[in-house]
Design a protein around this motif. Structure first.
Motif, PDB file in Angstrom:
ATOM      1  N   LEU A  78      -1.174   9.635   2.682  1.00 32.71           N
ATOM      2  CA  LEU A  78      -0.147   8.908   3.444  1.00 32.71           C
ATOM      3  C   LEU A  78       0.058   9.537   4.823  1.00 32.71           C
ATOM      4  N   THR A  79      -0.044  10.852   4.904  1.00 40.97           N
ATOM      5  CA  THR A  79       0.069  11.541   6.195  1.00 40.97           C
ATOM      6  C   THR A  79      -1.068  11.122   7.111  1.00 40.97           C
ATOM      7  N   MET A  80      -2.278  11.034   6.561  1.00 41.28           N
ATOM      8  CA  MET A  80      -3.428  10.583   7.336  1.00 41.28           C
ATOM      9  C   MET A  80      -3.223   9.148   7.812  1.00 41.28           C
ATOM     10  N   LEU A  81      -2.706   8.298   6.923  1.00 49.58           N
ATOM     11  CA  LEU A  81      -2.430   6.910   7.283  1.00 49.58           C
ATOM     12  C   LEU A  81      -1.423   6.859   8.437  1.00 49.58           C
ATOM     13  N   LEU A 122       0.828  -1.202   0.000  1.00 47.98           N
ATOM     14  CA  LEU A 122       0.000   0.000   0.000  1.00 47.98           C
ATOM     15  C   LEU A 122       0.868   1.259   0.000  1.00 47.98           C
ATOM     16  N   VAL A 123       1.826   1.311   0.910  1.00 48.46           N
ATOM     17  CA  VAL A 123       2.682   2.494   1.040  1.00 48.46           C
ATOM     18  C   VAL A 123       3.522   2.705  -0.221  1.00 48.46           C
ATOM     19  N   VAL A 124       4.125   1.654  -0.712  1.00 53.98           N
ATOM     20  CA  VAL A 124       4.980   1.770  -1.893  1.00 53.98           C
ATOM     21  C   VAL A 124       4.150   2.111  -3.133  1.00 53.98           C
ATOM     22  N   SER A 125       2.943   1.580  -3.213  1.00 55.67           N
ATOM     23  CA  SER A 125       2.065   1.900  -4.332  1.00 55.67           C
ATOM     24  C   SER A 125       1.689   3.384  -4.328  1.00 55.67           C
ATOM     25  N   LEU A 126       1.336   3.898  -3.172  1.00 46.78           N
ATOM     26  CA  LEU A 126       1.011   5.325  -3.063  1.00 46.78           C
ATOM     27  C   LEU A 126       2.238   6.192  -3.331  1.00 46.78           C
ATOM     28  N   GLN A 127       3.397   5.728  -2.882  1.00 47.77           N
ATOM     29  CA  GLN A 127       4.646   6.454  -3.143  1.00 47.77           C
ATOM     30  C   GLN A 127       4.914   6.530  -4.650  1.00 47.77           C
ATOM     31  N   ALA A 128       4.772   5.408  -5.332  1.00 43.76           N
ATOM     32  CA  ALA A 128       5.005   5.371  -6.779  1.00 43.76           C
ATOM     33  C   ALA A 128       4.015   6.271  -7.510  1.00 43.76           C
ATOM     34  N   GLY A 129       2.776   6.266  -7.064  1.00 41.48           N
ATOM     35  CA  GLY A 129       1.768   7.135  -7.669  1.00 41.48           C
ATOM     36  C   GLY A 129       2.112   8.605  -7.492  1.00 41.48           C
ATOM     37  N   ALA A 130       2.528   8.961  -6.293  1.00 37.99           N
ATOM     38  CA  ALA A 130       2.885  10.359  -6.023  1.00 37.99           C
ATOM     39  C   ALA A 130       4.105  10.788  -6.839  1.00 37.99           C
ATOM     40  N   MET A 131       5.081   9.899  -6.975  1.00 36.77           N
ATOM     41  CA  MET A 131       6.265  10.230  -7.775  1.00 36.77           C
ATOM     42  C   MET A 131       5.864  10.437  -9.240  1.00 36.77           C
ATOM     43  N   GLN A 132       4.965   9.612  -9.721  1.00 41.40           N
ATOM     44  CA  GLN A 132       4.470   9.761 -11.094  1.00 41.40           C
ATOM     45  C   GLN A 132       3.698  11.071 -11.230  1.00 41.40           C
ATOM     46  N   GLN A 133       2.870  11.391 -10.241  1.00 36.61           N
ATOM     47  CA  GLN A 133       2.072  12.616 -10.278  1.00 36.61           C
ATOM     48  C   GLN A 133       2.953  13.865 -10.232  1.00 36.61           C
ATOM     49  N   MET A 134       4.124  13.749  -9.634  1.00 34.14           N
ATOM     50  CA  MET A 134       5.057  14.879  -9.591  1.00 34.14           C
ATOM     51  C   MET A 134       5.921  14.964 -10.843  1.00 34.14           C
ATOM     52  N   GLY A 135       5.755  14.016 -11.742  1.00 32.48           N
ATOM     53  CA  GLY A 135       6.541  14.029 -12.966  1.00 32.48           C
ATOM     54  C   GLY A 135       7.931  13.457 -12.803  1.00 32.48           C
ATOM     55  N   LYS A 136       8.155  12.722 -11.739  1.00 31.62           N
ATOM     56  CA  LYS A 136       9.465  12.127 -11.475  1.00 31.62           C
ATOM     57  C   LYS A 136       9.620  10.776 -12.169  1.00 31.62           C
ATOM     58  N   VAL A 137       8.490  10.165 -12.539  1.00 35.32           N
ATOM     59  CA  VAL A 137       8.482   8.842 -13.159  1.00 35.32           C
ATOM     60  C   VAL A 137       7.565   8.889 -14.385  1.00 35.32           C
ATOM     61  N   ILE A 138       7.953   8.213 -15.428  1.00 30.62           N
ATOM     62  CA  ILE A 138       7.134   8.147 -16.636  1.00 30.62           C
ATOM     63  C   ILE A 138       5.880   7.329 -16.368  1.00 30.62           C
ATOM     64  N   SER A 139       4.762   7.787 -16.871  1.00 28.26           N
ATOM     65  CA  SER A 139       3.500   7.065 -16.723  1.00 28.26           C
ATOM     66  C   SER A 139       3.564   5.761 -17.509  1.00 28.26           C
ATOM     67  N   PRO A 140       3.274   4.634 -16.869  1.00 25.58           N
ATOM     68  CA  PRO A 140       3.278   3.371 -17.607  1.00 25.58           C
ATOM     69  C   PRO A 140       2.111   3.272 -18.595  1.00 25.58           C
ATOM     70  N   VAL A 141       1.087   4.073 -18.400  1.00 27.31           N
ATOM     71  CA  VAL A 141      -0.081   4.037 -19.283  1.00 27.31           C
ATOM     72  C   VAL A 141       0.185   4.823 -20.567  1.00 27.31           C
ATOM     73  N   SER A 142       0.626   6.078 -20.408  1.00 25.07           N
ATOM     74  CA  SER A 142       0.816   6.938 -21.588  1.00 25.07           C
ATOM     75  C   SER A 142       2.246   6.914 -22.123  1.00 25.07           C
ATOM     76  N   GLY A 143       3.190   6.491 -21.284  1.00 28.10           N
ATOM     77  CA  GLY A 143       4.595   6.501 -21.695  1.00 28.10           C
ATOM     78  C   GLY A 143       5.199   7.895 -21.667  1.00 28.10           C
ATOM     79  N   LYS A 144       4.490   8.846 -21.045  1.00 31.66           N
ATOM     80  CA  LYS A 144       4.948  10.233 -20.983  1.00 31.66           C
ATOM     81  C   LYS A 144       5.086  10.670 -19.533  1.00 31.66           C
TER      82      LYS A 144
END
Length: 115
Positions: free
Chosen positions: A52-55, A15-37
């Motif tokens: 995550l802070t609430m968790l 759960l934590v790592v999944s949310l972390q990966a999502g946030a990194m993608q949302q910040m533009g740090k990781v390429i989206s696996p869906v769009s490739g951009k």
């Protein structure tokens, strides 16, 4: 798997790592696996970090030491990256604002010179 990893519940870790990966993608740090951009949405990244802070707050006292360290480290890393990306947005908007002002001054100068 090392000794310390035994103290981290697999589902909690995922759960934590999944949310972390999502946030990194949302910040533009990781390429989206869906769009490739690279896609940036800092508001969505902030919402994920807030989740995550609430968790973290809701699970205080109920996590193993290793789970607390994992969550604390992930939050620390995400917050640092969020601040970095927010600063980029500020400097980009400041630069584009300066450029627009410079362009307007140049346009006025050209208009004045044509008279």
């Amino acid at each position: 798997m090392n000794e310390n990893a035994k103290d981290v519940n697999v589902n909690f870790f995922q759960l934590v790592v999944s949310l972390q990966a999502g946030a990194m993608q949302q910040m533009g740090k990781v390429i989206s696996p869906v769009s490739g951009k690279v896609e940036r949405d800092l508001e969505l990244a902030k919402a994920t970090i807030d989740m995550l802070t609430m968790l973290d707050k809701k699970t205080k006292g109920n996590l193993s030491d290793d789970e607390e360290k994992l969550l604390g480290h992930v939050l620390y890393e995400l917050r640092l990256n969020y601040v970095e990306e927010s600063k980029k947005d500020l400097s980009e908007s400041k630069d584009s604002g300066t450029k627009k002002t410079d362009d307007a001054v140049n346009d006025e100068s050209e208009t004045d010179n044509s008279n």
